[in-house]
Design an enzyme around this catalytic site. Sequence first.
Site, PDB file in Angstrom:
ATOM      1  N   ASP A 289      39.234  29.537 -26.970  1.00  0.00           N
ATOM      2  CA  ASP A 289      38.226  30.215 -27.805  1.00  0.00           C
ATOM      3  C   ASP A 289      37.331  29.191 -28.498  1.00  0.00           C
ATOM      4  O   ASP A 289      36.104  29.356 -28.564  1.00  0.00           O
ATOM      5  CB  ASP A 289      38.913  31.088 -28.854  1.00  0.00           C
ATOM      6  CG  ASP A 289      39.475  32.380 -28.282  1.00  0.00           C
ATOM      7  OD1 ASP A 289      39.115  32.728 -27.142  1.00  0.00           O
ATOM      8  OD2 ASP A 289      40.278  33.027 -28.969  1.00  0.00           O
TER       9      ASP A 289
ATOM     10  N   GLU B  99      37.367  30.908 -20.311  1.00  0.00           N
ATOM     11  CA  GLU B  99      38.180  30.632 -19.128  1.00  0.00           C
ATOM     12  C   GLU B  99      38.007  29.190 -18.660  1.00  0.00           C
ATOM     13  O   GLU B  99      38.964  28.546 -18.222  1.00  0.00           O
ATOM     14  CB  GLU B  99      37.814  31.603 -17.996  1.00  0.00           C
ATOM     15  CG  GLU B  99      38.107  33.066 -18.294  1.00  0.00           C
ATOM     16  CD  GLU B  99      39.583  33.335 -18.542  1.00  0.00           C
ATOM     17  OE1 GLU B  99      40.419  32.570 -18.036  1.00  0.00           O
ATOM     18  OE2 GLU B  99      39.894  34.294 -19.266  1.00  0.00           O
TER      19      GLU B  99
END
Length: 421
Positions: free
Chosen positions: A362, A279
């Site tokens: 990611d 995030e």
Amino acid sequence: MIKKWALRAIVAYILFGIAMYAYLFYLADTSIPAALKGTKADPATFLNARELMLTEEYSKIRNLMFFLATPYEWLFYYLILIFGVSAVFERWANGTARFFALRSAIYLFWLSIASFIIMFPLSYLSYTISKSYNISTQVFSSWMKDNIIEFWVDYAMMLVIVTVLYALMRKFKKRWWLAAWVLSIPFSIFMMFIQPVLIDPLYNDFYPLKDKQLEAKILEMADVASIPAEHVYEVDMSNKTNSLNAYVTGVGSNSRIVLWDTTLERLTDEEILFIMAHEMGHYVEKHIYIGIAGYILLTFVGLWLTAKLMERWVNRRGKAWKVDKMTNLSSLPAFLLITSVLLFAASPLTNWVSRHQETRADTYAIKMTHDKEAGVKTFQSLTKAGLSQVNPPYLVKIFRYGHPTMLERIRMIDEYKIKGK
């Protein structure tokens, strides 16, 4: 003529539903490539036989529901328009109130009620399916309460939008779409600002993270990423779902890092930190600003196209629909239908951009945590909790997936070479 067009629309919807059913249940290939058999991306390595079966069943049903629900909404807007029901709602509104804002409120109320009633069966079916597969844990009364809250929140937002939109149509005959586009920018940013503090708490209870040691680790990561976060919040979702999630929401001083309590209960600290790093990757990569820029551009093109198509459609068919001109409130279903179709048509592009950003996030999480194992286990747990297909059909991926598939995410993490390792 109207009955003929209505029949054509209904037949087209039924044929589309049959075609999507055949594609999802019989034609689409969701098997794992032979080269990935036995790897960490192979669901057979982390799901048992029953979980594999349930994952395929539930995913196919959910995907079918998605492809049925969107055109079902289009069908509703089209039928309510061509049968003159929208014109009846406007007539009721005009006969009740003098002021335009009040007439807009009355018209929109009747349209919203009709939409809620028509869409309710699909919504309830989706809820019961989630319950039967143990994804939803929500009791009916709680689910219905959320639906009622959503109805009034949507109604309030739409009332502002519709009142302003039709006022602009009356003032700027040809350039109303441009004025609407300019006003949509501050309105959207304002909604992003108030979402975490005014709207989200209507549905769930938010409170500071109870695990202060974990919060300290997350805030330490946020400090490394230069993210101005002072608190991490958890939200009570276990009484509604067994799924897992975490996210960053809001803009400016109202930004929040939020963890579902289901995520806190079922994932290890290392896995939670990997999610948080992901995030934070969105923040570092400035995805929110890229998203706002993309939204502004797409809204500009979308409103321009909507104005052109709507004007031509109403001019040609308006008399048959009892819609005298485009500035009539009764033309709203045409506006909603066109914008919904355009949004659906644009979704492969917007989803592709989103998937690219998620892959970047990611990658950032791997670089920040240096913990590939936590990343792999996180996505395996998400697959299991949500009964998600690891390798969904192509049409599902491009129209539904704003994230890479679990196959792509687990494979990327597993094969990623960390420098110095």
